[in-house]
Design a protein around this motif. Structure first.
Motif, PDB file in Angstrom:
ATOM      1  N   GLN A 227       0.579  -1.474   0.285  1.00  0.00           N
ATOM      2  CA  GLN A 227       0.093  -0.154   0.015  1.00  0.00           C
ATOM      3  C   GLN A 227       0.814   0.933  -0.288  1.00  0.00           C
ATOM      4  OE1 GLN A 227      -2.059  -0.929   3.786  1.00  0.00           O
ATOM      5  NE2 GLN A 227      -4.623  -0.971   2.145  1.00  0.00           N
ATOM      6  N   GLY A 228       0.959   1.541  -0.436  1.00  0.00           N
ATOM      7  CA  GLY A 228       1.261   3.473  -0.791  1.00  0.00           C
ATOM      8  C   GLY A 228       2.697   3.466  -1.883  1.00  0.00           C
TER       9      GLY A 228
ATOM     10  N   GLN B 223       8.598  -2.438  -2.885  1.00  0.00           N
ATOM     11  CA  GLN B 223       7.363  -1.960  -3.187  1.00  0.00           C
ATOM     12  C   GLN B 223       6.704  -3.044  -4.038  1.00  0.00           C
ATOM     13  OE1 GLN B 223       5.916   1.595  -0.542  1.00  0.00           O
ATOM     14  NE2 GLN B 223       8.485   2.080  -1.630  1.00  0.00           N
TER      15      GLN B 223
END
Length: 676
Positions: A140-141, A157
């Motif tokens: 997330q993000g 990520q």
């Protein structure tokens, strides 16, 4: 162009490959393994010799005409004479007419696709969509993919590179978790302006390290039946750069695993070259660390059990530089951190349902170039894992847990912390039947928590497992890759991809210069997966069906699809039949790699039917079959991996989106039945 020394060394296999095999594949995927001598020192006959003896014996006693040794050539003709097709029959039409496949996934076989075609080809009545591609957000993000601004922080990520094993784990109605391995990187297709590996910046090297490992993402199924990624707390990356793993089992804490940064020998950062895998009865995912050696700079004076066994120093004494990771992390320099390499080459376990869980490396299951591990619960309740060492002339293994699954529970991870490790020895002996080619035994390497190999301690057996297997006379195999038990019958299927270096046939390795591969069917004695005896037969001897050395369990060769270099095997949870994906068809039969369906029983047994073909330069990985949903999931690995291809001059534009016009992006795709 005048090549600098570093440029000359970029693709060491250039000029040494066979057919249309890409030297880029040899370098980035396998670390130029064919230039190393990693064959087992076992004195047992190779699998091909056992096959030749077994089939010749069957031919003599049963009159099947199963094997004929070509005079003076050493070649083996494995096909029964009655099944041979017309010489020169076109391979593209080999699958024959009609609908094949299990309930929910019936299809008309596609023709094989030329290796230059940049297209994902699926059967009539099916369509496909990408679910996630290299660089897409996982955590997330996470930032969106930007080819010109990739960084290690972003890549940690985002979805990693070259996805291999794949699992789609249901989590309730229309929800699932997707788990994917990321085996290796192609910097020439990742880095704009790439010239050579030794010219990569430190940040580019760290980004490559971060692109290895595994990804977990949450999925939601849309009304059209296709799955899409949705942001979730379950989104997680396991990388080679920073993820901490727990070492468990008999070797945890051993001096062989201790380093200056980890004097406990129980914690290790990262996982490497994660290839195939499997799901456990308790819902976790196992992943095999395969060609881990290619990331380490060697030491001419290092431990020969690594230096020689894994080719860290070549026969001339030249020290390998690995992938230059040692420039940014001393862990990958064997001179500075000699034990770090011992902390890789294990079976890894991750729990995708618990984003806070610590991933594990299981030392009781041995250390070698693990393709993967697949499990089955035996009748007695022990968990049994089957594993292959994906190198020419290496071995087939199984692990039997000491403890048993309690009651009706699915078990727990600790079951893999203690048990017995075995290696396979194949023989042509035993009663000759029409459906068995020979027998075999599982030779113990460890037993009841002790070494079963004279002259080696328990720790040595588990850290230097190749040496232990050779010492007990295990059978050298033709690159045993994925090994999968049929959930309905318990029979075990072994994909042997190829072995062009093989000089002579041997037990269960049916051909010299075996560039097409084969699939073995193994039946545990008494249907007891914990036992030490088995029977085996050849299910498929692969290649162009017009080649008389092919064999399809007696099914007529003029009615099968061409198949070469079997890599992954898979089953649907409910519907019968074997699915086989390939890695190497472009170099061996000049066709794009593919996914095939093969019935295992009845008159259709051995009928190979091609379901899909991946784009040029790509490999078909991690097939996940969901017949009830009418879906097949595959990872399209290294699309456009063709010699000379670079960013802005790609050989493929897969998955054919705006973001893949400059370079292809390895992706997970869903193929779904849309027609009747």
């Amino acid at each position: 162009m005048t090549l600098t020394p570093s440029r000359r060394q970029l693709l060491p296999m250039a000029g040494h490959t066979r057919g249309t095999r890409s030297a880029a594949t040899c370098h980035f995927k396998c670390g130029d393994a064919c230039l190393k001598d990693e064959g087992s020192t076992s004195t047992s006959p190779a699998f091909a010799a056992v096959v030749e003896a077994s089939l010749s014996r069957r031919n003599l006693l049963l009159g099947l005409g199963a094997v004929v040794a070509a005079a003076g050539s050493g070649a083996v003709t494995a096909r029964p004479a009655a099944a041979a097709g017309a010489p020169g029959a076109p391979a593209a039409a080999a699958a024959g007419a009609g609908t094949v496949g299990p309930k929910g996934l019936a299809f008309t076989p596609i023709a094989s696709v030329a290796s230059t075609v940049d297209e994902l080809t699926v059967p009539a009545g099916y369509t496909w969509k990408p679910i996630i591609s290299w660089g897409d957000p996982v955590v997330q993000g996470a930032p969106a993919f930007d080819l010109d601004r990739q960084s290690a922080a972003a890549q940690e990520q985002q979805f990693g590179y070259n996805c291999d094993y794949l699992a789609v784990l249901p989590q309730g109605k229309n929800k699932a978790l997707l788990v994917a391995n990321h085996e290796y990187t192609n910097e020439n297709l990742m880095v704009p302006g790439f010239t050579s590996e030794d010219a990569l910046t430190d940040e580019q090297l760290r980004t490559s390290i971060a692109a290895h490992g595994l990804s977990v993402v949450a999925l939601r199924q849309g009304k059209d039946g296709f799955w899409e990624v949705e942001p979730s707390k379950h989104g997680r990356r396991f990388t080679a750069l920073s993820t901490e793993f727990e070492l468990r089992g008999p070797v945890a804490g051993s001096d062989l695993l201790k380093t200056a940064k980890d004097p406990s020998g129980r914690r290790v950062v990262g996982t490497l070259n994660n290839c195939a895998g499997g799901t456990t009865p308790w819902g976790t995912v196992l992943s095999g660390e395969e060609n881990f050696d290619q990331y380490f700079r060697g030491d001419a004076n290092g431990d020969p059990r690594n230096r020689d066994t894994y080719g860290l120093v070549d026969k001339t004494g030249k020290v390998g530089t690995g992938r230059y990771w040692y420039r940014v992390d001393d862990r990958f320099d064997v001179v500075k951190t000699p034990n770090e390499i011992n902390r890789f080459g294990w079976i890894v376990e991750v729990d995708p349902r618990d984003p806070r869980s610590t991933p594990v490396k299981h030392t009781a299951m041995g250390r070698f170039k693990h393709e993967g591990a697949t499990t089955i619960v035996a009748k007695k309740g022990n968990v049994v894992a089957y594993m292959g060492d994906d190198t020419a002339d290496q071995h087939l293994y199984k692990f039997v847990s000491r403890d048993r699954v309690p009651g009706r529970s699915g078990g727990r991870s600790e079951l893999l912390d203690a048990g017995d490790l075995y290696v396979a020895k194949f023989s042509a002996d035993g009663p000759v039947t029409t459906d068995r080619d020979g027998t075999g035994e599982w030779i113990p390497l460890t037993k009841d928590g002790e070494s079963a190999v004279p002259g080696m301690s328990l720790e040595e057996v588990l850290v230097f497992t190749r040496a232990a297997a050779a010492a007990v006379g295990a059978t050298p195999m033709d690159r045993p890759e994925d090994v999968e038990p049929d959930p309905r019958t318990g029979y075990v299927y072994v994909a042997c991809t190829n072995n062009s270096n093989r000089a002579a046939a041997g037990p269960a390795n049916p051909r010299p210069k075996n560039k097409y591969g084969h699939v073995i069917e193994l039946r545990e004695a008494g249907d007891d997966a914990t036992g030490t005896r088995f029977e085996w037969s050849l299910l498929l001897v692969c290649g162009d069906p017009a080649d008389p050395t092919t064999y399809f369990s007696g099914f007529p060769a003029d009615r099968v699809s061409p198949i070469s270099c079997p890599d992954n095997v898979a089953f649907d949870a409910r519907e019968p039949g074997l699915w086989v994906s390939t890695d190497g068809a472009p170099s061996s039969i000049t066709r794009n790699d593919a996914l095939h369906f093969v019935p295992l029983t009845g008159p259709e047994r051995g009928r190979v039917s091609q379901f899909l073909a991946v784009p040029t330069g790509a490999e078909t990985c991690g097939p996940w079959i969901d017949a009830a949903d009418g879906s097949v999931f595959v990872n399209v690995q290294h699309p456009g991996e063709v010699d000379g291809a670079v960013v802005d001059r790609p050989a493929s534009k897969f998955p054919y989106s705006a973001s893949s016009q400059r370079t292809p992006r390895p992706s997970t795709v869903q193929v779904r039945r849309t027609g009747k």
